[in-house]
Structure formats: C-alpha cells, structure tokens
Enzyme design. Structure first.
Site, mmCIF file in Angstrom:
data_model
loop_
_atom_site.group_PDB
_atom_site.id
_atom_site.type_symbol
_atom_site.label_atom_id
_atom_site.label_comp_id
_atom_site.label_asym_id
_atom_site.label_seq_id
_atom_site.Cartn_x
_atom_site.Cartn_y
_atom_site.Cartn_z
ATOM 1 N N SER A 118 3.230 -2.115 10.346
ATOM 2 C CA SER A 118 4.689 -2.124 10.522
ATOM 3 C C SER A 118 5.318 -3.483 10.203
ATOM 4 O O SER A 118 6.291 -3.877 10.839
ATOM 5 C CB SER A 118 5.067 -1.650 11.926
ATOM 6 O OG SER A 118 4.624 -0.312 12.108
ATOM 7 N N ASN A 121 0.863 -1.183 0.000
ATOM 8 C CA ASN A 121 0.000 0.000 0.000
ATOM 9 C C ASN A 121 0.905 1.239 0.000
ATOM 10 O O ASN A 121 1.455 1.608 1.027
ATOM 11 C CB ASN A 121 -0.888 -0.027 1.254
ATOM 12 C CG ASN A 121 -1.729 1.220 1.402
ATOM 13 O OD1 ASN A 121 -1.833 2.027 0.467
ATOM 14 N ND2 ASN A 121 -2.331 1.402 2.567
ATOM 15 N N TRP A 122 1.041 1.843 -1.167
ATOM 16 C CA TRP A 122 1.969 2.985 -1.282
ATOM 17 C C TRP A 122 1.389 4.259 -0.670
ATOM 18 O O TRP A 122 2.099 5.253 -0.532
ATOM 19 C CB TRP A 122 2.301 3.249 -2.762
ATOM 20 C CG TRP A 122 3.094 2.169 -3.426
ATOM 21 C CD1 TRP A 122 3.447 0.951 -2.906
ATOM 22 C CD2 TRP A 122 3.646 2.210 -4.752
ATOM 23 N NE1 TRP A 122 4.180 0.231 -3.834
ATOM 24 C CE2 TRP A 122 4.317 0.983 -4.972
ATOM 25 C CE3 TRP A 122 3.634 3.154 -5.784
ATOM 26 C CZ2 TRP A 122 4.968 0.683 -6.173
ATOM 27 C CZ3 TRP A 122 4.279 2.862 -6.978
ATOM 28 C CH2 TRP A 122 4.945 1.633 -7.160
ATOM 29 N N LYS A 123 0.125 4.258 -0.362
ATOM 30 C CA LYS A 123 -0.565 5.447 0.176
ATOM 31 C C LYS A 123 -0.321 6.658 -0.740
ATOM 32 O O LYS A 123 -0.186 6.494 -1.945
ATOM 33 C CB LYS A 123 -0.136 5.720 1.613
ATOM 34 C CG LYS A 123 -0.220 4.473 2.495
ATOM 35 C CD LYS A 123 -0.115 4.785 3.947
ATOM 36 C CE LYS A 123 0.006 3.497 4.736
ATOM 37 N NZ LYS A 123 -0.100 3.684 6.148
ATOM 38 N N GLY A 145 2.710 -1.205 4.292
ATOM 39 C CA GLY A 145 2.739 0.213 3.955
ATOM 40 C C GLY A 145 4.157 0.681 3.696
ATOM 41 O O GLY A 145 4.727 0.483 2.624
ATOM 42 N N GLY A 146 4.775 1.294 4.712
ATOM 43 C CA GLY A 146 6.093 1.910 4.573
ATOM 44 C C GLY A 146 7.128 1.027 3.880
ATOM 45 O O GLY A 146 7.846 1.494 2.979
ATOM 46 N N GLY A 176 2.192 2.284 10.699
ATOM 47 C CA GLY A 176 3.114 3.402 10.522
ATOM 48 C C GLY A 176 3.804 3.840 11.804
ATOM 49 O O GLY A 176 4.392 4.917 11.854
ATOM 50 N N GLU A 220 -5.403 -5.130 10.596
ATOM 51 C CA GLU A 220 -4.416 -4.068 10.769
ATOM 52 C C GLU A 220 -4.698 -3.317 12.070
ATOM 53 O O GLU A 220 -5.501 -2.361 12.082
ATOM 54 C CB GLU A 220 -4.501 -3.084 9.609
ATOM 55 C CG GLU A 220 -4.214 -3.697 8.258
ATOM 56 C CD GLU A 220 -3.663 -2.643 7.295
ATOM 57 O OE1 GLU A 220 -2.528 -2.824 6.852
ATOM 58 O OE2 GLU A 220 -4.343 -1.646 7.044
ATOM 59 N N GLU A 261 -7.067 4.582 7.895
ATOM 60 C CA GLU A 261 -6.887 6.021 7.598
ATOM 61 C C GLU A 261 -8.141 6.581 6.933
ATOM 62 O O GLU A 261 -8.527 7.721 7.179
ATOM 63 C CB GLU A 261 -5.638 6.210 6.714
ATOM 64 C CG GLU A 261 -4.366 6.004 7.526
ATOM 65 C CD GLU A 261 -3.154 5.532 6.740
ATOM 66 O OE1 GLU A 261 -3.175 5.596 5.495
ATOM 67 O OE2 GLU A 261 -2.191 5.071 7.381
ATOM 68 N N HIS A 289 -9.626 1.037 4.893
ATOM 69 C CA HIS A 289 -8.351 1.250 5.594
ATOM 70 C C HIS A 289 -8.605 2.162 6.789
ATOM 71 O O HIS A 289 -9.436 3.083 6.703
ATOM 72 C CB HIS A 289 -7.324 1.868 4.633
ATOM 73 C CG HIS A 289 -5.943 1.870 5.199
ATOM 74 N ND1 HIS A 289 -5.545 2.775 6.147
ATOM 75 C CD2 HIS A 289 -4.884 1.056 4.981
ATOM 76 C CE1 HIS A 289 -4.282 2.527 6.485
ATOM 77 N NE2 HIS A 289 -3.855 1.480 5.780
HETATM 78 C C1 PEP Z 1 -0.965 0.146 6.007
HETATM 79 O O1 PEP Z 1 -1.110 1.343 5.913
HETATM 80 O O2 PEP Z 1 -1.779 -0.624 5.494
HETATM 81 C C2 PEP Z 1 0.199 -0.339 6.731
HETATM 82 C C3 PEP Z 1 0.216 -1.575 7.130
HETATM 83 O O3 PEP Z 1 1.204 0.577 6.951
HETATM 84 P P1 PEP Z 1 2.640 0.292 7.646
HETATM 85 O O4 PEP Z 1 3.150 -1.025 7.072
HETATM 86 O O5 PEP Z 1 3.482 1.433 7.260
HETATM 87 O O6 PEP Z 1 2.400 0.174 9.104
#
Ligand code: PEP
Length: 256
Positions: free
Chosen positions: A217, A9-11, A238-239, A178, A172, A102, A100
């Site tokens: 994470s 997920n590049w956001k 994500g990251g 994040g 999640e 967010e 998600h």
């Molecule tokens: C996400 O936003 O779906 C996610 C898992 O982010 P991160 O891996 O950065 O925690």
C-alpha cells in the site's frame, strides 16, 4: 549512497490497450520533466507477461526499465505454461519479481522453489527482486523477523554468501498488500535494518549495496516518509503503479 529503485507490479490487471496507454503516460511524465529521476533512482515496470513484448518496445530508449512478475525455476523444456528467465531476457527484461506473497499463498511456492527461481534468474542475467514478509498473525505473535529471516536464509543456503550481489529484496508485509494499511516508516525501517544486518552477517559489502524496497500500500502520499528512512531504498508498488500520476509522484519521491 545507494540508488533508489521504484518498481511497479501491475499484477494481472489491464488490457493491451490500457498497458500501452499507461506506458505512454509514464514516458510523457518523465520526458516532460513532470518527474525527473536524475541519477538517484531507477524505475521499472512489471506488466503481465503477455504484454512484456509490446511494453518492451515502448520503453526502449526511455528511463523506464522492464521487469517480469515471475519466472520458472527451470531453464527450458517440457514445462507447459511456464516462462523461462532466458525468455524474459530475450524481451529485454532486467528484473524479475520472485516469491511474491500472492505466489507463495495462492500458488504454494515454497522458500526452496523461490531460491531455485532466484538462482535461474541470476544465471540468466536478470536482477531478482525477492519478496519477503509476514502475515498479520505472524506479526501479532512476534514472529516477523523469524519469518523474514527464514525466507532470506533459504536463498543464502542455496546460493552462498554472495547470493544478494546484483539482487534486490522487497520487504512486503502481507497484511499491508492491497489492503490500504501501510507499515509505518518506523515499523518498516526496523525490518529493513534487520534484513541488511542479516545479509551483512554473510557479506558486508553486498549488504551495503543491497537495495531493500518497501511494498504494501505504498502510495503518492506515504512514499516520501517511507523512503526517508535509512534502510528503505525505494518501493515495490502494486495498486498505485496502475495510475500514472500516482506512480510518477512515487518515483519523484524516490529521486530526492
Ligand atoms: C505488491 O503486490 O507488491 C504490492 C505492494 O501491492 P500494493 O501496493 O497494492 O499493496
């Protein structure tokens, strides 16, 4: 045995140039054999919507599948700024991330709205990746399973007992997204197992097949121990999905 899925997920990150460079590095990683997926795992990337068309062209014919980060609950019409599921299919997307945390927290998406998006996505032939998870307060007050269960039930109530056929759930925990704080494999497994039991209560066959991803994470170091758990079928990343080397390491961990 369930096939694993790793979705990046590049956001809202990067530029057109950076998106192209990252995809090229990933394709190179898969084709050079530095990461080999075999038949055990699928990989998808979910770039920002404006880059989907370009990325779609780049990943065509590779092992990488394409996903989007959101879609409208409506099929078409006067919804300025929205993107329909059909439009995503038009760009060869196969997956769409929905609900998600967010989007739930920052854009006030409700369980019911997410359930409608889920319905529209499935009707268009996309595989929805439904995100569920609790906040830190909810975990600390012992409400984790209630929260997750309500988020899943909203979809089952809307779509019936086969709702999760051709769909994916991503657990999640909001406190892990994040933040660099990851749920331990045991904490995640406990929730994943409950999610599978909940889906099994309405449809056993669907529950057995259902890919339940962990997100929060996940990184090159912890991916393997998380994905070694019985009910963790991959990751929503994500990251770490923005760094080709890390993402490839996570994909490799999923393909064992
Ligand atoms: C996400 O936003 O779906 C996610 C898992 O982010 P991160 O891996 O950065 O925690």
């Amino acid at each position: 045995m369930r096939k694993a899925l790793v979705a990046g997920n590049w956001k809202m990150n990067g530029s057109k140039e950076q998106a192209e460079a990252l995809v090229k590095e990933l394709i190179e990683g898969f084709s050079s054999g530095s990461c080999s997926l075999g038949k055990q795992a699928d990989v998808a990337i979910c770039p920002p919507a404006v880059y989907l068309d370009r990325v779609s062209g780049l990943v065509a014919g590779s092992d990488i599948k394409l996903g989007a980060q959101n879609c409208s609950e409506y099929c078409s019409g006067a919804y300025t700024g929205e993107l329909s599921a059909e439009m995503l299919v038009d760009l060869a997307c196969q997956y769409v991330i929905l609900g998600h945390s967010e989007r739930r927290a920052l854009f006030s998406e409700t369980d019911q709205q997410v359930a409608k998006k889920f319905e529209t996505a499935k009707a268009s032939g996309l595989v929805p990746v439904l995100c569920v998870g609790e906040t830190l307060d909810e975990r600390e007050s012992g409400k984790t399973l209630d929260v997750v269960s309500a988020q899943i039930n909203a979809v089952i109530d809307h779509l019936g007992q086969s709702a999760f056929d051709r769909a994916v759930i991503a657990y999640e925990p909001v406190w892990a997204i994040g933040t660099g704080k990851t749920a331990s494999p045991e904490q995640a497994q406990e929730v994943h197992k409950e999610i599978r039991s909940q889906v099994a209560a309405s449809n056993q066959v669907v529950a057995e097949k259902l890919q339940i991803l962990y997100g929060g994470s996940m990184n090159a170091k912890n991916a393997q121990s998380l994905m070694a758990m019985a009910d963790i079928d991959g990751g929503l990343v994500g990251g770490a999905s923005l760094k080709a080397e890390d993402f490839l390491t996570i994909c490799q961990a999923a393909s064992r």
